[in-house]
Design a protein around this motif. Structure first.
Motif, mmCIF file in Angstrom:
data_model
loop_
_atom_site.group_PDB
_atom_site.id
_atom_site.type_symbol
_atom_site.label_atom_id
_atom_site.label_comp_id
_atom_site.label_asym_id
_atom_site.label_seq_id
_atom_site.Cartn_x
_atom_site.Cartn_y
_atom_site.Cartn_z
ATOM 1 N N THR A 119 26.929 14.337 17.129
ATOM 2 C CA THR A 119 26.072 15.573 16.885
ATOM 3 C C THR A 119 27.048 16.707 17.051
ATOM 4 O O THR A 119 27.015 17.762 16.463
ATOM 5 N N ILE A 120 27.790 16.495 17.974
ATOM 6 C CA ILE A 120 28.839 17.905 18.171
ATOM 7 C C ILE A 120 29.736 17.994 16.971
ATOM 8 O O ILE A 120 29.861 19.229 16.530
ATOM 9 N N ILE A 121 30.155 16.966 16.444
ATOM 10 C CA ILE A 121 30.929 17.047 15.345
ATOM 11 C C ILE A 121 30.280 17.630 14.105
ATOM 12 O O ILE A 121 30.730 18.426 13.545
ATOM 13 N N PHE A 122 28.954 17.042 13.936
ATOM 14 C CA PHE A 122 28.299 17.539 12.823
ATOM 15 C C PHE A 122 27.948 19.167 12.923
ATOM 16 O O PHE A 122 28.107 20.016 12.162
ATOM 17 N N GLY A 123 27.650 19.388 14.253
ATOM 18 C CA GLY A 123 27.371 20.871 14.551
ATOM 19 C C GLY A 123 28.572 21.849 13.999
ATOM 20 O O GLY A 123 28.168 22.722 13.537
ATOM 21 N N ASP A 124 29.847 21.152 14.483
ATOM 22 C CA ASP A 124 30.807 22.008 14.150
ATOM 23 C C ASP A 124 31.225 22.014 12.465
ATOM 24 O O ASP A 124 31.586 23.021 12.072
ATOM 25 N N VAL A 180 40.216 18.320 13.434
ATOM 26 C CA VAL A 180 40.144 19.524 14.245
ATOM 27 C C VAL A 180 40.868 19.384 15.346
ATOM 28 O O VAL A 180 41.617 20.374 16.191
ATOM 29 N N ALA A 181 40.656 18.150 15.990
ATOM 30 C CA ALA A 181 41.080 17.985 17.586
ATOM 31 C C ALA A 181 42.562 17.980 17.735
ATOM 32 O O ALA A 181 43.148 18.143 18.639
ATOM 33 N N SER A 182 43.250 17.802 16.458
ATOM 34 C CA SER A 182 44.791 17.794 16.484
ATOM 35 C C SER A 182 45.247 18.907 16.102
ATOM 36 O O SER A 182 46.611 18.965 15.757
ATOM 37 N N ASN A 183 44.564 20.145 15.926
ATOM 38 C CA ASN A 183 45.113 21.414 15.238
ATOM 39 C C ASN A 183 44.972 22.339 16.561
ATOM 40 O O ASN A 183 44.044 22.204 17.279
ATOM 41 N N ASP A 184 45.525 23.660 16.398
ATOM 42 C CA ASP A 184 45.018 24.664 17.070
ATOM 43 C C ASP A 184 43.724 25.109 16.845
ATOM 44 O O ASP A 184 43.473 25.248 15.743
ATOM 45 N N ASN A 208 45.732 18.843 23.322
ATOM 46 C CA ASN A 208 44.332 19.155 23.504
ATOM 47 C C ASN A 208 43.565 18.337 24.201
ATOM 48 O O ASN A 208 42.441 18.562 25.083
ATOM 49 N N ALA A 209 43.770 16.823 24.250
ATOM 50 C CA ALA A 209 43.340 15.858 24.986
ATOM 51 C C ALA A 209 43.626 16.234 26.507
ATOM 52 O O ALA A 209 42.670 15.997 27.297
ATOM 53 N N GLY A 210 44.898 16.742 26.844
ATOM 54 C CA GLY A 210 45.050 16.966 28.270
ATOM 55 C C GLY A 210 44.065 17.974 28.663
ATOM 56 O O GLY A 210 43.914 18.166 29.852
ATOM 57 N N ARG A 211 44.129 19.147 27.880
ATOM 58 C CA ARG A 211 43.042 19.996 28.155
ATOM 59 C C ARG A 211 41.652 19.641 28.492
ATOM 60 O O ARG A 211 40.850 20.168 29.306
ATOM 61 N N VAL A 212 41.190 18.264 27.825
ATOM 62 C CA VAL A 212 39.942 17.985 27.916
ATOM 63 C C VAL A 212 40.005 17.536 29.350
ATOM 64 O O VAL A 212 38.971 17.493 30.248
ATOM 65 N N PHE A 213 41.081 16.795 29.706
ATOM 66 C CA PHE A 213 41.092 16.080 31.320
ATOM 67 C C PHE A 213 41.273 17.326 32.324
ATOM 68 O O PHE A 213 40.478 16.965 33.297
ATOM 69 N N ASP A 214 41.557 18.547 31.933
ATOM 70 C CA ASP A 214 41.436 19.695 32.746
ATOM 71 C C ASP A 214 40.266 20.111 33.027
ATOM 72 O O ASP A 214 39.735 20.642 34.066
ATOM 73 N N THR A 215 39.306 19.988 31.994
ATOM 74 C CA THR A 215 37.954 20.854 31.763
ATOM 75 C C THR A 215 37.033 19.988 32.199
ATOM 76 O O THR A 215 35.993 20.118 32.984
ATOM 77 N N ILE A 216 36.870 18.594 32.119
ATOM 78 C CA ILE A 216 35.678 17.919 32.729
ATOM 79 C C ILE A 216 36.230 16.658 33.166
ATOM 80 O O ILE A 216 37.422 16.185 32.985
ATOM 81 N N LEU A 258 31.013 19.806 28.207
ATOM 82 C CA LEU A 258 32.353 20.543 27.440
ATOM 83 C C LEU A 258 32.145 21.372 26.187
ATOM 84 O O LEU A 258 32.516 22.544 26.257
ATOM 85 N N GLN A 259 30.718 21.260 25.755
ATOM 86 C CA GLN A 259 30.580 22.337 24.587
ATOM 87 C C GLN A 259 29.708 23.567 25.222
ATOM 88 O O GLN A 259 29.485 24.243 24.085
ATOM 89 N N SER A 260 29.087 23.407 26.211
ATOM 90 C CA SER A 260 28.126 24.385 26.397
ATOM 91 C C SER A 260 28.518 25.640 27.060
ATOM 92 O O SER A 260 27.806 26.416 27.577
ATOM 93 N N GLY A 261 29.914 25.836 27.061
ATOM 94 C CA GLY A 261 30.485 27.000 27.724
ATOM 95 C C GLY A 261 30.054 28.240 26.585
ATOM 96 O O GLY A 261 29.409 28.010 25.675
ATOM 97 N N TYR A 262 30.518 29.497 27.319
ATOM 98 C CA TYR A 262 30.179 30.753 26.164
ATOM 99 C C TYR A 262 30.944 30.662 25.309
ATOM 100 O O TYR A 262 30.510 30.995 24.032
ATOM 101 N N TYR A 263 32.322 30.427 25.319
ATOM 102 C CA TYR A 263 33.143 30.492 24.001
ATOM 103 C C TYR A 263 33.456 29.142 23.705
ATOM 104 O O TYR A 263 33.720 28.238 24.739
ATOM 105 N N VAL A 264 33.143 28.628 22.616
ATOM 106 C CA VAL A 264 33.377 27.259 22.116
ATOM 107 C C VAL A 264 34.653 27.023 21.531
ATOM 108 O O VAL A 264 34.973 27.655 20.617
ATOM 109 N N ASP A 265 35.489 26.249 22.242
ATOM 110 C CA ASP A 265 36.892 25.869 21.650
ATOM 111 C C ASP A 265 36.848 24.609 20.778
ATOM 112 O O ASP A 265 36.610 23.578 21.585
ATOM 113 N N ASN A 266 36.693 24.506 19.717
ATOM 114 C CA ASN A 266 36.268 23.444 18.769
ATOM 115 C C ASN A 266 37.423 22.596 19.013
ATOM 116 O O ASN A 266 37.168 21.370 19.020
#
Lengths: 262, 331
Positions: free
Chosen positions: B152-157, A24-28, A44-52, A218-226
């Motif tokens: 946990t996040i991975i499983f949630g997904d 999942v992390a390596s796809n759109d 996607n990793a780059g976006r992680v560094f921008d977000t948190i 990272l996960q708790s936003g309104y829209y979750v970008d997997n």
């Protein structure tokens, strides 16, 4: 033979979530249920560094877990040495007390601890995470069990005859003898501290988080970008997997030994 | 030269040498007196860090939680009126609390039952003559070391209702999709799956260690008597594993009653409610919600104490049950 099949199945099951998160992390994010890794991981990793504040969180986790580990190992060995080898009034009842405290779930004290930290102005600081974890009853118990057998009484007596103070005896006789048990206690303490979530979540904020707290943000936003979220979890899992590859043998031995003794 | 023995040999009780009259003699050189002080008081310094830190971060919070629970203590409020046991009375009649308690128990039973059975079977496999033993053991342990929050996040997904991998697989096999987040029991099963995934290998290693401690000659005698492998397992292995199984069940029940991370992160939109209708809210998650979202610290404290008592009770019941179930052997 018939043994390897189920074992392989079990281990595939163990590995699968790691693999899946990388897929999942390596796809759109818009890709519909991909099955294979794509080429977008670094994006996607780059976006992680921008977000948190990823590197700050990583550093914080290393500082917290490192300090806690060092302190638990040293202080537990010190107390374990006293309980195993020194004679003093009240030793028995005090040791029983230490074991009894194992049953007290520390999480249940988070409300007054939180109030205390707010009172002292420590909320949001790493100290608030570190201080409640500087020593554990399990550590004292574990080291005592080991020291009883591992440190010969004759050595302690000899050190005393030579005029060693107890502290010097501890440092020069006890510490070198307990290295294997101390190493195991260290590995387990490090992992437990690294994975601690509830208390850091309560007492830290988004600007100065540990790794686990940062992942939650990272996960708790309104829209979750997997893709983004799982890129974050993948990045956060790498260090602990490296530790496991290096120390896995000791971790296995520690669990098996802990069960025998405990 | 020495009248005190500092060293306790093993766990044997060694008679103290009788105190001599000249023990306190002034002619004793100061160096020796220093040594005597060292011997007498240094042990207390060695154990002091534990007791001081436990008093500050363990005992004080526990007692103070009990104190706070007797007040209407809102975060940031000017007054915190004493209300006695009102928080406890409210708690007992609070359907959300009972719901959370049932959820916690349900998730615990769904996780510990299968986990224990699989762990014992896995231990049997690992106890055979394997090539590369350590590698297999490490493989089995992998889930235990991984970051709890990340996994946990991975499983949630994976259990996501719309795009989740689990539902895709169900659909591939012609089965219906399941709303893992909205349906109460399915959400419990999903959360229990995470717990099982993480802890089964760990418990298998504990059981394995106990299996290896069983003397070989017991099995040899059974083989001579013509006992089958299955018979050996049920008549020798399982009864002799009893203390270890008790240990595993009691520790996992203490951990299971405090489950927080999994339900908290299961569905990003679920927040602290544990789903829209609290369908998978656990007690610690409800406590967290009451204390840090509703900011009702008094109520959350009452919940903490009740949970503490429940944990003690459940650990005790588990201990008795497992003792009885795991065999009829001695005491």
């Amino acid at each position: 033979m018939g043994v390897y099949g189920p074992l392989i199945a079990f281990i595939l099951g163990s590995v699968f979530p790691f693999y899946w998160s990388f897929v999942v992390a390596s796809n759109d994010d818009s890709a519909d249920s991909p099955l294979l890794p794509g080429g977008k991981f670094f994006h996607n990793a780059g976006r992680v560094f921008d977000t948190i504040p990823f590197w700050k969180a990583l550093g914080n986790s290393i500082i917290v877990s490192g300090t806690v580990t060092l302190s638990v190992v040293l202080l537990s060995t010190l107390a374990g040495f006293a309980f195993a080898k020194l004679r003093f009034r009240g030793r028995g009842p005090l040791m029983v007390f230490v074991i009894a405290t194992l049953a007290v779930p520390t999480q249940l004290g988070i409300i007054p601890l939180y109030m205390a930290m707010a009172e002292f102005g420590w909320s949001g600081t790493l100290g608030a995470v570190i201080i409640p974890n500087l020593i554990t009853a399990f550590g004292v118990f574990w080291m005592r069990q080991y020291i009883v057998d591992a440190v010969p009484d004759e050595l302690i007596e000899a050190a005393r005859m030579d005029g060693c103070s107890l502290l010097r005896t501890f440092w020069h006789v006890c510490l070198p003898a307990v290295r294997p048990a101390a190493a195991m206690l260290g590995v387990f303490t490090f992992m437990m501290s690294w994975n601690d979530f509830l208390w850091p979540l309560v007492v830290l904020d988004a600007e100065n988080p540990t790794m686990q707290v940062a992942l939650e943000k990272l996960q708790s936003g309104y829209y979750v970008d997997n893709s983004l979220v799982l890129a974050g979890t993948t990045l956060a899992t790498v260090p602990i997997l490296l530790v496991f590859l290096v120390l896995g043998r000791q971790i296995v031995a520690g669990i098996m030994q802990g069960a025998v003794k405990g | 030269m020495t009248t005190e023995l500092t060293v306790a040999r093993g766990r044997g009780v060694e008679p103290r040498p009788p105190r001599r009259a000249d023990d306190e003699d002034v002619k004793v050189p100061w160096r020796h007196r220093l040594t005597r002080l060292d011997v007498r008081y240094t042990p207390y310094l060695f154990i002091a860090p534990f007791f001081v830190l436990f008093a500050i971060t363990g005992l004080f919070p526990l007692v103070y939680t009990a104190y706070v629970s007797l007040f209407d203590w809102e975060l940031g409020a000017d007054e915190t009126p004493f209300i006695g046991i009102d928080n406890y009375v409210t708690l007992v009649t609070d359907s959300q609390f009972w719901n959370a308690l049932v959820n916690t128990l349900s998730i615990f039973v769904l996780s510990s039952g299968p986990q224990l059975v699989i762990a014992v079977l896995l231990a049997v496999l690992l106890n055979t003559a394997l090539r590369a033993r350590t590698a297999w053991r490490m493989g089995v342990l992998l889930p235990y070391v991984a970051s709890l929050v990340a996994l946990t996040i991975i499983f949630g997904d994976m259990f996501g209702p719309q795009y989740g991998m689990v539902n895709d697989i169900l659909e591939f096999f012609g089965l219906g999709r399941i709303d893992w987040q909205a349906e109460r029991w399915w959400s419990h099963i999903a959360i229990a799956t995470m717990v099982n995934w993480r802890w089964t290998g760990y418990n298998a290693l504990i059981v394995l260690a106990a299996m290896q401690a069983i003397p070989r000659d017991v099995y040899e005698a059974a083989i001579v008597d013509g006992a089958s492998k299955v018979r050996q397992f049920f008549s020798i292995t399982l009864p002799l594993l009893r203390p270890t199984l008790i240990f595993v069940v009691v520790t996992s029940s203490i951990g299971g009653m405090q489950i927080f991370t999994e339900p908290k992160l299961f569905n990003p939109a679920g927040g602290n409610n544990g789903g829209a209708t609290n369908q998978y809210q656990t007690v610690v998650l409800y406590m967290y919600q009451s204390g840090f979202q509703s900011q009702d610290l008094g109520y959350a404290s009452a919940m903490a104490w009740v949970l503490f008592l429940i944990i003690i009770a459940i650990a005790g019941i588990n201990y008795l049950l497992t003792r009885r179930l795991a065999g009829t052997g001695e005491g």
